[in-house]
Enzyme design. Structure first.
Site, PDB file in Angstrom:
ATOM      1  N   GLY A 135       0.819  -1.199   0.000  1.00 50.83           N
ATOM      2  CA  GLY A 135       0.000   0.000   0.000  1.00 50.83           C
ATOM      3  C   GLY A 135       0.859   1.256   0.000  1.00 50.83           C
ATOM      4  N   GLN A 137       1.252   3.527   2.081  1.00 48.22           N
ATOM      5  CA  GLN A 137       1.959   3.738   3.347  1.00 48.22           C
ATOM      6  C   GLN A 137       2.473   2.410   3.910  1.00 48.22           C
ATOM      7  OE1 GLN A 137       3.045   6.293   5.130  1.00 48.22           O
ATOM      8  NE2 GLN A 137       2.329   7.809   3.658  1.00 48.22           N
ATOM      9  N   SER A 138       2.926   1.545   3.030  1.00 44.15           N
ATOM     10  CA  SER A 138       3.395   0.222   3.449  1.00 44.15           C
ATOM     11  C   SER A 138       4.636   0.300   4.333  1.00 44.15           C
ATOM     12  CB  SER A 138       3.713  -0.629   2.210  1.00 44.15           C
ATOM     13  OG  SER A 138       4.425  -1.788   2.561  1.00 44.15           O
ATOM     14  N   ASN A 139       4.533  -0.241   5.555  1.00 45.47           N
ATOM     15  CA  ASN A 139       5.692  -0.345   6.443  1.00 45.47           C
ATOM     16  C   ASN A 139       6.720  -1.320   5.866  1.00 45.47           C
ATOM     17  OD1 ASN A 139       4.592   1.318   8.652  1.00 45.47           O
ATOM     18  ND2 ASN A 139       3.134  -0.368   8.877  1.00 45.47           N
ATOM     19  N   CYS A 141       7.316  -1.961   2.704  1.00 47.82           N
ATOM     20  CA  CYS A 141       8.056  -1.350   1.595  1.00 47.82           C
ATOM     21  C   CYS A 141       9.108  -0.388   2.116  1.00 47.82           C
ATOM     22  CB  CYS A 141       7.092  -0.643   0.645  1.00 47.82           C
ATOM     23  SG  CYS A 141       6.099  -1.792  -0.358  1.00 47.82           S
TER      24      CYS A 141
END
Length: 419
Positions: A135, A137-139, A141
């Protein structure tokens, strides 16, 4: 570092518990107390951070297959465990917190444990870049982008966003700021396209493009959740097991509670708790999809390790999605604010915040189920996700005012030095 009564107090060192002297007592708190002699022994581990190490599994996990050969030391482990003084708990219920949010600032959270295994495999395969997806705001990534750069690998991120924002600069809020600062390449895809094409096909498309450019990409799935990544939380259970064994008290846990967003963490926790001496029941609160999806996904990961056990038998999965993935109700954000104000622990709004909200709601609705239990809640990090919620949180925080300095207070130009 502080000295008190001949005892040296130092923050938890960057090493695995399994490598420590087993005779040492490690307190379940933010600091490990040790003598000067022990400090010298600990100093030998100082330079293990970002190094590749051979991996030996816990004795109770040696029948799993395949077993990773190496890991990279990417996180600051062991992460502390401490009592969490949540208000309104059922009678004689105690909740403790495993602070995986403290596994590092740029790499904080549960994803680091998975990446230790995944990036060791990437390097072993000769990769020169990493491809992953999540997403906006992917943690995961963000952690992957930082870890890849630590190891001198380029990182390509496919980030899912709203259709109306697809052709706009994604900005620098939260995780995006860190990703872009470390030079990650960002490809945006709409939620609608993601839903129709799927994460596997999208990462393969980017992989093929990079191969044609002469690159050597290594693909990591959503959340780092494959059978190899599952070893991250198998190893976490060994860490918890040793922390309990070396505690001055006879502490044990009846239940483990954790958020579930991609399935790898719950697969690792549940199989390891079931196999080890811990034997705590794992309760997962899923923040996307539905419980049956995650039972099936976790089963695939367990089968990939030849675990020989049914996911339904070792983990209980509840729905905590609410109004949708990464979407928060006012009540959920109010809960995050109240927990922070009452305990000093800041939960992220996407994962641990929803899991803790679901746990407390269950405890209120069915207190007898939890009475007398000792519960370990795994804080999986994600603090940067709060920065995407500042407008929604603004009305909940308050407590500011202009200071009233009465005119009778003496004043003199230059007396208040501003550095």
């Amino acid at each position: 570092m502080m000295m008190s009564g001949g005892v040296t107090y130092s923050p938890l060192i960057n090493t695995k518990l399994s490598a420590l002297n087993p005779t040492k007592k490690i307190k379940l708190q933010f600091f490990t107390s040790c003598s000067a002699t022990e400090m010298q022994a600990q100093n030998s581990f100082t330079f293990e951070f970002l190094t590749k190490k051979s991996y030996d599994p816990p004795s109770w996990a040696t029948h799993l297959n395949p077993i990773p050969s190496h890991t990279f030391s990417l996180g600051h482990f062991p992460t502390p465990i401490h009592k969490w003084n949540l208000p309104n708990l059922p009678k004689n219920t105690e909740v403790y917190l495993k602070r995986d949010d403290l596994s590092g600032m740029q790499l904080s959270g549960n994803k680091v444990r998975k990446l230790e295994f995944l990036l060791a495999d990437a390097v072993a395969q000769g990769a020169d870049c990493i491809v992953t997806i999540g997403g906006i705001q992917s943690n995961h990534c963000r952690a992957t982008a930082v870890a890849a750069k630590y190891l001198n690998l380029d990182c390509y991120l496919i980030l899912r966003t709203s259709k109306v924002l697809l052709d706009k600069d994604p900005g620098l809020t939260g995780n995006l700021l860190v990703e872009r600062l470390v030079g990650a390449h960002v490809d945006l895809v709409s939620k609608e396209e993601y839903s129709k094409v799927g994460s596997l096909a999208l990462t393969n498309l980017l992989k093929e493009k990079l191969l044609k450019e002469g690159r050597k990409p290594y693909v990591i799935p959503v959340g780092g959740s494959n059978s190899l990544g599952t070893w991250g939380y198998i190893e976490a259970i060994r860490e918890i097991e040793i922390q309990l064994q070396q505690s001055a008290s006879s502490l044990g846990f009846d239940d483990i509670v954790v958020a579930c967003g991609s399935g790898g963490t719950i697969a690792g926790l549940s199989i390891a708790s079931w196999l080890s001496s811990l034997k705590a029941k794992v309760h997962a609160y899923c923040v996307c999809d539905d419980p049956e999806y995650f039972y099936n996904y976790a089963q695939g990961l367990l089968d990939g390790l030849q675990a020989g056990v049914r996911s339904h038998d070792i983990v209980n999965i509840e729905n905590a999605k609410g109004v949708g993935y990464a979407l928060s109700t006012t009540e959920e954000l109010k809960f995050v604010k109240e927990v922070a104000e009452a305990t000093g622990v800041i939960l992220d709004p996407v994962y641990s915040g929803k899991a803790a909200y679901g746990m407390m709601k269950q405890m209120a609705e069915n207190p007898t189920k939890w009475e007398g239990k000792r519960v370990l809640f795994i804080h999986t990090g994600g603090l940067l996700g709060l920065f995407d919620k500042t407008e929604e949180l603004a009305a909940l925080v308050g407590k500011w005012r202009t200071m009233d300095v009465h005119e009778s207070v003496p004043r003199e130009d230059g007396i208040g030095k501003m550095f």
